[in-house]
Structure formats: structure tokens, C-alpha cells
Design a protein around this motif. Structure first.
Motif, PDB file in Angstrom:
ATOM      1  N   ASP B 279       0.834  -1.180   0.000  1.00 25.13           N
ATOM      2  CA  ASP B 279       0.000   0.000   0.000  1.00 25.13           C
ATOM      3  C   ASP B 279       0.881   1.246   0.000  1.00 25.13           C
ATOM      4  O   ASP B 279       1.764   1.389   0.847  1.00 25.13           O
ATOM      5  CB  ASP B 279      -0.887  -0.081   1.255  1.00 25.13           C
ATOM      6  CG  ASP B 279      -1.447   1.243   1.650  1.00 25.13           C
ATOM      7  OD1 ASP B 279      -2.183   1.800   0.834  1.00 25.13           O
ATOM      8  OD2 ASP B 279      -1.145   1.713   2.753  1.00 25.13           O
ATOM      9  N   TRP B 280       0.643   2.114  -0.988  1.00 29.06           N
ATOM     10  CA  TRP B 280       1.526   3.264  -1.177  1.00 29.06           C
ATOM     11  C   TRP B 280       1.469   4.234  -0.002  1.00 29.06           C
ATOM     12  O   TRP B 280       2.482   4.830   0.370  1.00 29.06           O
ATOM     13  CB  TRP B 280       1.176   3.974  -2.486  1.00 29.06           C
ATOM     14  CG  TRP B 280       2.217   4.976  -2.822  1.00 29.06           C
ATOM     15  CD1 TRP B 280       2.285   6.270  -2.391  1.00 29.06           C
ATOM     16  CD2 TRP B 280       3.384   4.768  -3.614  1.00 29.06           C
ATOM     17  NE1 TRP B 280       3.417   6.872  -2.874  1.00 29.06           N
ATOM     18  CE2 TRP B 280       4.103   5.983  -3.626  1.00 29.06           C
ATOM     19  CE3 TRP B 280       3.895   3.665  -4.327  1.00 29.06           C
ATOM     20  CZ2 TRP B 280       5.304   6.134  -4.315  1.00 29.06           C
ATOM     21  CZ3 TRP B 280       5.081   3.830  -5.015  1.00 29.06           C
ATOM     22  CH2 TRP B 280       5.770   5.040  -5.000  1.00 29.06           C
ATOM     23  N   ASP B 281       0.303   4.418   0.590  1.00 31.86           N
ATOM     24  CA  ASP B 281       0.178   5.346   1.722  1.00 31.86           C
ATOM     25  C   ASP B 281       1.163   4.971   2.827  1.00 31.86           C
ATOM     26  O   ASP B 281       1.775   5.831   3.458  1.00 31.86           O
ATOM     27  CB  ASP B 281      -1.240   5.312   2.310  1.00 31.86           C
ATOM     28  CG  ASP B 281      -2.262   5.820   1.310  1.00 31.86           C
ATOM     29  OD1 ASP B 281      -1.848   6.455   0.333  1.00 31.86           O
ATOM     30  OD2 ASP B 281      -3.455   5.555   1.503  1.00 31.86           O
ATOM     31  N   LEU B 283       3.965   3.430   2.482  1.00 30.28           N
ATOM     32  CA  LEU B 283       5.328   3.744   2.051  1.00 30.28           C
ATOM     33  C   LEU B 283       5.635   5.223   2.288  1.00 30.28           C
ATOM     34  O   LEU B 283       6.741   5.587   2.704  1.00 30.28           O
ATOM     35  CB  LEU B 283       5.494   3.376   0.574  1.00 30.28           C
ATOM     36  CG  LEU B 283       6.874   3.561  -0.037  1.00 30.28           C
ATOM     37  CD1 LEU B 283       7.959   2.858   0.755  1.00 30.28           C
ATOM     38  CD2 LEU B 283       6.897   3.038  -1.481  1.00 30.28           C
ATOM     39  N   GLU B 284       4.630   6.075   2.049  1.00 32.20           N
ATOM     40  CA  GLU B 284       4.819   7.514   2.304  1.00 32.20           C
ATOM     41  C   GLU B 284       5.059   7.776   3.793  1.00 32.20           C
ATOM     42  O   GLU B 284       5.931   8.555   4.168  1.00 32.20           O
ATOM     43  CB  GLU B 284       3.588   8.298   1.839  1.00 32.20           C
ATOM     44  CG  GLU B 284       3.515   8.452   0.329  1.00 32.20           C
ATOM     45  CD  GLU B 284       2.237   9.135  -0.135  1.00 32.20           C
ATOM     46  OE1 GLU B 284       1.320   9.339   0.692  1.00 32.20           O
ATOM     47  OE2 GLU B 284       2.155   9.446  -1.337  1.00 32.20           O
ATOM     48  N   ALA B 287       8.522   6.540   4.671  1.00 33.37           N
ATOM     49  CA  ALA B 287       9.580   7.417   4.153  1.00 33.37           C
ATOM     50  C   ALA B 287       9.779   8.612   5.090  1.00 33.37           C
ATOM     51  O   ALA B 287      10.914   8.980   5.421  1.00 33.37           O
ATOM     52  CB  ALA B 287       9.222   7.892   2.744  1.00 33.37           C
ATOM     53  N   GLU B 288       8.686   9.175   5.540  1.00 31.92           N
ATOM     54  CA  GLU B 288       8.766  10.351   6.402  1.00 31.92           C
ATOM     55  C   GLU B 288       9.423  10.000   7.751  1.00 31.92           C
ATOM     56  O   GLU B 288      10.337  10.689   8.202  1.00 31.92           O
ATOM     57  CB  GLU B 288       7.355  10.902   6.631  1.00 31.92           C
ATOM     58  CG  GLU B 288       7.372  12.265   7.283  1.00 31.92           C
ATOM     59  CD  GLU B 288       6.005  12.949   7.217  1.00 31.92           C
ATOM     60  OE1 GLU B 288       5.065  12.384   6.632  1.00 31.92           O
ATOM     61  OE2 GLU B 288       5.918  14.051   7.768  1.00 31.92           O
ATOM     62  N   ILE B 291      13.270   9.013   7.069  1.00 37.94           N
ATOM     63  CA  ILE B 291      14.165  10.140   6.769  1.00 37.94           C
ATOM     64  C   ILE B 291      14.397  10.968   8.031  1.00 37.94           C
ATOM     65  O   ILE B 291      15.490  11.475   8.265  1.00 37.94           O
ATOM     66  CB  ILE B 291      13.603  11.004   5.618  1.00 37.94           C
ATOM     67  CG1 ILE B 291      13.635  10.218   4.300  1.00 37.94           C
ATOM     68  CG2 ILE B 291      14.407  12.298   5.462  1.00 37.94           C
ATOM     69  CD1 ILE B 291      12.930  10.905   3.145  1.00 37.94           C
TER      70      ILE B 291
END
Lengths: 264, 385
Positions: B279-281, B283-284, B287-288, B291
């Protein structure tokens, strides 16, 4: 240069496909969806052109259900600038023709110099949408390209495509549509930073009404073809080892190829 | 053809079922069948996990399960005749609030009482251990050097190979369709390939264990939840000695894998489901968080990702042992993300239960299904990632 890349979300090539009982569609539960691998070459090529000549914009265009957003976001994370998501229940069931029509309608209102597509979707392997779309837009197209060069003034493109025993080199004016083949480039992977910046990029949703398309023109009603049946390839049978002296075993091999396999 | 009867039938060829089969056979009970519905053993949650093994828990029972498992993991390569299965690089829990500090200090007292060596670290200690971690907003950390991670497939295949050598049968693509219970006793398992008579069934079906329970009329409070992992391309600054790092406040975690980082913990809130799409959400979100904690990974490329299922119980602890009213039905379910790390001791405990009549390595009563009868008495595990 304004570049449009048409992409499709497809079942992962590693997915184990099951056919829905008594239907001509597949079981979607448990299937992983990915960006069509050939479309990755198209996105990568668009990004390379932008990086090389500067002052360009890469827009992604895709039709599909809500989950298609993941494929679109993959392209945005790779570096595409913006996207249009064609989403409407009425689009469901469209064949290559109806899909091309929807894309063509969308592109009539958009400025473009170059359209890139994958050579085919790995789900139905039809390889129709790219060329049909170009025909509907009345622009030149070259399919299955493995190299793309632009002329110095960016008004023409020189394409390579692999043909039997050689390479065909074609020059065409722009705007034009090209479908991309493996070997064109090595697609990049999205970085964490790219994933973060994709969050801020625009994904515009467009439905049939906005395109002025009626129910009869799209979906299964607007399709020219119909999937009559779907079946899995036959299970591979075990191999056979022919033992014995070479002279005899070769004779046996020839006999089997002729009588059982019926290929010589 | 499959066998028509067996002393023990284990439902589920994941790490838990295979470990139980191995430990049963090792203890002398090898008339055992493992039923796996997929084409390969371990193709469910086992192959989707991060392989983490830690003893830093908040409850005594989980610490005990982990400490006993670590003992087995430490000598497993020798026992199974393979190399390099267990990497004891430690687990580093990063803590950001006073509340987390307090709760972890309390855990450390319990862990040390039980004989575990755990250190409480300052942000500076963290910086000197892993220079690329952002410690600006950290108050401290805890570190246990005997924690680590293991090669999940190596352990699974090792257990399976030895189990088969000792006589265990593993049937692939054999899905259980029904369980026959007569006079309160398990008597027959119906599968897609025929029936098997048995009086002893072990439910090790992971996320599907509630479905198996229902076949015998047992309500198991185990629900599947999606969890995802992403892997980056190799990055030169990650040392081989890097521990598993858990950013407890955000639940972001990572460890070294194939030269890059294996990362998880970017889940959005969602309902129980069998969905294993990436699910792309998430991954976002990942990532946040990633990082923020390790700024140097911002240019890291995501090589691949996958989703698997946690089998979650109301208190995040497994259900181990017998069930009331159905004799011969044993549960090894609901590990809530700790199935791999607790699989060795689970194999040992269930084999003791079946062969000796009682588990002796650890008292199983805190993990009995009976604990859910009185909802007020449930004490959830706090350290769940």
C-alpha cells in the motif's frame, strides 16, 4: 517539451492467477498489482529526455480503479511531474478500442509533443492501445522502440526497433507516439525523497462526464471485442529421459518427436 | 496418496507448525503430518517477516518465551548442521518521551531480574553506536546485545529437513476443509486430498487460525492485520554490526539487509483483513519516519516491498495449549508479530504438552485461551511493533 506517458496497473507477473468460476475474468483477491513493466521504460525515457533537454514536463495518464493511484504514484516518485487519473465506474470493462477512445478524448484537451506507452500491458498482452490512440489522434506512431534520439531542434525523433535479422531506423516528425520495449533503458527505482515529493504532486481525476463521453461509447457497451472465455495454460508434463546407446536413443528421440510430440 | 491416519496432524506449514513438527520428532513422536495449503512451506507470514528476535518485552511471559528461544537459536546452526543462521547484533529501542523512558526503565528492571543483560543508553551513547542516527529528539535508548535477527528461510528449511529425516510427512497444497469432532474429541481432518484420522490436532494456521478454530466450533480471538516491509538498495555507510533499530515512538524499524536497509513500521490505521497488497500510503508514512530518524537515507532507492499478515490477539500474546470442550485440539496461534522469534520454544513446549502431557520448560497457563473469559484481567504486552 511536453511529454505524456500512458501507463497501466497490472497484476504482478509473479502473481498466481486464478480464473473466476464461470467467468471470463480473473480472481482479483490476493493478487498484487504493479506498474506495467513496459510502462516503466516509457516513464524512464520521458524522464531522461527531460533531464537531457531541460524545460520539459512529464505528465502521466492512466485509467483504472482507485488502486491505480499506487501505480501513478510510483511514476511520480520516479520523477514525473503530474498525473491525470481517469476514474469512473463506466470505464470498467473497456476493451483496447474503448480505452484508446477515452485516452484520445483526454489528450484532445492537452498540449503534447510526445506520447510514450509501454509496448503492451502484461495482463492481456493486446498491444493495441498505443497504436490505436495514435490513429485516433491522427499522429505518427512507431511501436516497440529500443532507442529514441531527438534531432537538435527537438522537432523530430529517430527511433530504433528490432526486426528480424536487424534494426529498423525510423525518423518521424513530432508530435508522435512511441511504444517502448525492453532494452530502451534501465528504469530507475523511486527514492525515499522521491516518494516524499510525490505526495505534493497533482493527480487530477477525470470522469466520463468531463470528457463528454456517453455510456454507449465506453465500457463494455463501447467495446468492439468481447472476451469469450479465459483458460489457464495446460500444466507442464514431466520431461522424459531417453537412455541407451546414442544411435538407438537418437532413433527413439526422432520417433517420439514425430509420433508423440508431432513437431517434426 | 496421503496417509489416512496419524498420531498428530499439524495444520499450517509455517515456521510455527514446522518447528512443532521438528520438536515432536526430535522427542520421539514422528508419526506426524503437517498440512500446508500453499505450494511451499513458509509462504505465508513466515517469509514476510523481518526475522527479528528480541527479549526486550514488557511482560514476564514474553521475556521468558524469548529467552528460551534465544537459547535454541544460539545453537541451532550446529543442531541443524547449517551455517550462520542467527546474527546477534542486538536490538536498540530509541525512546523519545519521558513516559517511554519510565516504562522502558521499568521493563529493564524486570528483564534484569530474569537474568537478561540490557543497557540503558543516553542519546550520546546512541550516536557513538550508530553515528548516522538523528538523536536530536531522543531522551535515551535501551540495548540488549543478545537480541538480533535470523535467516527465516534457513531456520524453516533446517527444521523441515530434520523433521522429514525423522519421519514427519509434509503435505503441500493440501487445504483443510473440515474437522470432525465426536463426543468432544477430535477424530478426523477433512482435506482437499482425503481424510486423515487423528486424535491430536495442532492449529498452527497463523492468520487463518480462527477459520480452523471455527471448523471445530472454537472461537479464537485471532485476527489478521497487514504489515509491510520495504528494502533499499545497498548503501555504503551501513556497518555489518548494525543492530535492529526500533524508533519506539513512531514504530519505524530497520536493520541491515543485503547491503541496504530492511524497513518497516509505516502502517496507517486499518481494519483487520487478509489484504497483502503493498500500500503506497504506508510507504509515504514510512519514508517520512525513516528520513527523520536516519536523514542519510533520503536518496536511498526502494528496491522492493511486500506485505504479510500479523495474527493479532486482544493482548498481543499468543494462545498456546489446549482448549476447553474439544479434546485433542491444541493451539499455537496469535503470535501478534512474534511467531518467528518464538517458534523454537513453541515447538519445544507443544511437543512437551503432547508427549509428556504437560509443558515443563515454561508454565503455559498465562497463555491459555481461558484468559479472555474475563476481559478486565487482560494485560496487554506494551512492546509491540
Amino acid at each position: 517539451m511536453k511529454i505524456v506517458v500512458c501507463i497501466k496497473q497490472v497484476p504482478d507477473t509473479a502473481a498466481i492467477i486464478k480464473i473466476k468460476q464461470g467467468s471470463s475474468s480473473i480472481e482479483t483477491e490476493g493478487v498484487q498489482y504493479v506498474l506495467n513493466p513496459y510502462d516503466e521504460y516509457a516513464v524512464e525515457e520521458a524522464l531522461r529526455i527531460k533531464e537531457k533537454i531541460g524545460d520539459s514536463e512529464v505528465a502521466v495518464l492512466s485509467m483504472g480503479q482507485n488502486r491505480t493511484k499506487d501505480a501513478i504514484k510510483t511514476c511520480l516518485a520516479m520523477g514525473a511531474d503530474k498525473a491525470i487519473h481517469l476514474i469512473d465506474d463506466l470505464f470498467e470493462g473497456s476493451d483496447s478500442y474503448a480505452t484508446s477512445l477515452i485516452l484520445a478524448k483526454t489528450l484532445r484537451d492537452i498540449e503534447y509533443d510526445l506520447i510514450l506507452c509501454g509496448k503492451q500491458g502484461v495482463d492481456d498482452d493486446a498491444a493495441q492501445v498505443g497504436p490505436s490512440l495514435a490513429e485516433m489522434l491522427n499522429i505518427p506512431h512507431v511501436s516497440v522502440i529500443t532507442r529514441l534520439d531527438l534531432s537538435d531542434d527537438n522537432k523530430k525523433a529517430i527511433l530504433h526497433r528490432e526486426v528480424e535479422d536487424g534494426t529498423e531506423i525510423i525518423e518521424t516528425s513530432l508530435p508522435a507516439l512511441f511504444t517502448c520495449q525492453k532494452g530502451l533503458n534501465e528504469p530507475r527505482l523511486p527514492s525515499l525523497k522521491g516518494i516524499m515529493s510525490a505526495k505534493k504532486k497533482e493527480i487530477r481525476e477525470v470522469n466520463s462526464e468531463a470528457l463528454g463521453l456517453s455510456r454507449e461509447e465506453i465500457g463494455s457497451a463501447g467495446s468492439k471485442t468481447e472476451v469469450a472465455a479465459l483458460s489457464l495454460p495446460p500444466q507442464r508434463k514431466g520431461g522424459k529421459i531417453i537412455k541407451g546407446e546414442p544411435q538407438e536413443s537418437i532413433r527413439e528421440l526422432v520417433r517420439l518427436l514425430r509420433e508423440e510430440a508431432k513437431i517434426i | 496418496m496421503i496417509k489416512v491416519s496419524s498420531d498428530v496432524v499439524i495444520i499450517g506449514g509455517g515456521i510455527v507448525g514446522i518447528s512443532i513438527a521438528y520438536h515432536l520428532a526430535k522427542k520421539g513422536c514422528s508419526n506426524v503430518i503437517v498440512l500446508e495449503k500453499e505450494r511451499l512451506i513458509g509462504s505465508g507470514s513466515t517469509s514476510k517477516g523481518a526475522g527479528g528476535i528480541r527479549q526486550q518485552f514488557s511482560s514476564e511471559i514474553n521475556i521468558r518465551l524469548s529467552m528460551e528461544s534465544v537459547k535454541i537459536f544460539e545453537q541451532l546452526a550446529d543442531e541443524l548442521g547449517c551455517k550462520d543462521l542467527f546474527y546477534q547484533n542486538g536490538y536498540l529501542f530509541l525512546l523519545s518521551t519521558e513516559e517511554e523512558m519510565e516504562s522502558f526503565k521499568k521493563n529493564v528492571i524486570l528483564q534484569r531480574d530474569m537474568g537478561l543483560e540490557v543497557d540503558i543508553l543516553s542519546p550520546d551513547d546512541v550516536k557513538s553506536m550508530i553515528p548516522f542516527v538523528n538523536t536530536d529528539d531522543l531522551l535515551g535508548a535501551t540495548f540488549c546485545g543478545t537480541d538480533g535477527y535470523a535467516d527465516t528461510d534457513g531456520v524453516l528449511q533446517g527444521f523441515a529437513r530434520e523433521a522429514k529425516r525423522l519421519g514427519v510427512e509434509i503435505y503441500l497444497q493440501t487445504e483443510v476443509e473440515g474437522i470432525e469432532v465426536k463426543n468432544g474429541k477430535v477424530c478426523r481432518i477433512k482435506t482437499g486430498r482425503g481424510d486423515i484420522e487423528t486424535h491430536m490436532l495442532v492449529n498452527a494456521a497463523g492468520p487463518y487460525s480462527a477459520i480452523i478454530g471455527k471448523m471445530a466450533g472454537i472461537d479464537l480471538p485471532v485476527r489478521p492485520f497487514r504489515r509491510q516491509i520495504f528494502i533499499t538498495e545497498p548503501m555504503s555507510f551501513i556497518p555489518d554490526s548494525m543492530p535492529m533499530v526500533i524508533d519506539f515512538h513512531t514504530r519505524f524499524y530497520c536493520r541491515k539487509e543485503s547491503g541496504g536497509l530492511l524497513m518497516g513500521g509505516g502502517e496507517k490505521k486499518e481494519l483487520s483483513s487478509f489484504d497483502t497488497n503493498v500500500d503506497w500510503d504506508s510507504l509515504e508514512i514510512l519514508a517520512e519516519k525513516g528520513i527523520h530518524r536516519i536523514p542519510a537515507i533520503k536518496d536511498a532507492k526502494i528496491k522492493r516491498g511486500w506485505a504479510g499478515l500479523y495474527s493479532i490477539t486482544p493482548d498481543f500474546n499468543p494462545i498456546l495449549g489446549r482448549v476447553p470442550r474439544v479434546e485433542g485440539f491444541i493451539c499455537a496461534v496469535g503470535f501478534s508479530g512474534h511467531g518467528f522469534m518464538h517458534s523454537p520454544v513453541t515447538g519445544k513446549l507443544i511437543s512437551e504438552l503432547i508427549i509428556d502431557g504437560e509443558a515443563s520448560t515454561i508454565d503455559l497457563s498465562p497463555l491459555s485461551i481461558n484468559r479472555f473469559e474475563d476481559k478486565d484481567k487482560i494485560v496487554p504486552e506494551q512492546n509491540v511493533i
